[in-house]
Design an enzyme around this catalytic site. Structure first.
Site, mmCIF file in Angstrom:
data_model
loop_
_atom_site.group_PDB
_atom_site.id
_atom_site.type_symbol
_atom_site.label_atom_id
_atom_site.label_comp_id
_atom_site.label_asym_id
_atom_site.label_seq_id
_atom_site.Cartn_x
_atom_site.Cartn_y
_atom_site.Cartn_z
ATOM 1 N N HIS A 170 0.820 -1.216 0.000
ATOM 2 C CA HIS A 170 0.000 0.000 0.000
ATOM 3 C C HIS A 170 0.856 1.271 0.000
ATOM 4 C CE1 HIS A 170 0.222 -0.656 4.441
ATOM 5 N NE2 HIS A 170 0.184 0.672 4.504
ATOM 6 N N CYS A 176 -30.983 -2.442 -8.840
ATOM 7 C CA CYS A 176 -31.973 -3.083 -7.970
ATOM 8 C C CYS A 176 -33.409 -2.757 -8.388
ATOM 9 C CB CYS A 176 -31.757 -2.664 -6.524
ATOM 10 S SG CYS A 176 -31.990 -0.890 -6.266
#
Length: 191
Positions: free
Chosen positions: A83, A168
């Site tokens: 990272h 959805c």
């Protein structure tokens, strides 16, 4: 930020249905070549993002990192920390899509995966863009406004969501900004 010839673009992708647009987003960024300037891209995808990313459509010249890469790349004390290496490499971080869960983590400083660790270690002198994507009722929840305000307060730039029919079936705000809008916003500011 001054224009650059090659921009190292790090894209974070979270567990939203909008992650299906990642190949399209990458291909459009890779097509951008303005006066010899172009993007080199790497991606960090959360575990849940992989559920939606159509991996067969991904450009082969883009490296995609997962949480496992963070832990398998480090063996001994002198090894690089992924990272941190990604933060050093990148000129800009774009999180597209940014789901409600990762938004809440960012706003509260949590860092429990490769993407959120990279965000927490981000050099705030470099631009960070975020593209919210979630259900309309999640978008309308008071905590979301609080989290967006917190992220903007950290100096991050929102590329606002849009109103549309969501995957959805609900209709309203929460859809990720159009891919062209996202690319144009980053290109305009970087080049």
């Amino acid at each position: 930020m001054e224009p650059v010839e090659k921009c190292h673009l790090l894209i974070g992708c979270t567990g939203s249905v909008a992650s299906i647009k990642l190949p399209e987003l990458l291909k459009l960024f890779l097509k951008q070549a303005i006066d010899g300037r172009h993007f080199e891209i790497k991606v960090i995808a959360t575990k849940n993002a992989f559920h939606f990313i159509p991996t067969r459509e991904m450009p082969t010249n883009v490296t995609v990192y997962s949480d496992e890469d963070e832990w398998t790349s480090w063996k001994i004390m002198s090894d690089p920390v992924l990272h941190i290496e990604l933060r050093r490499w990148a000129d800009v971080l774009l999180i597209a899509p940014l789901n409600a869960n990762t938004m809440a983590k960012m706003a509260n400083g949590l860092c429990d995966n490769l993407l959120t660790c990279t965000i927490r270690a981000w050099d705030r002198m470099k631009p960070l863009y975020f593209c919210p994507a979630m259900n309309t009722y999640m978008w309308d929840h008071p905590l979301t406004a609080k989290h967006v305000k917190e992220l903007k307060g950290l100096g991050y730039t929102e590329i606002p969501c849009v109103a549309k029919r969501l995957a959805c079936g609900d209709v309203g705000y929460g859809g990720m900004a159009e891919v062209g809008t996202i690319v144009n916003e980053v290109v305009r500011r970087m080049f």
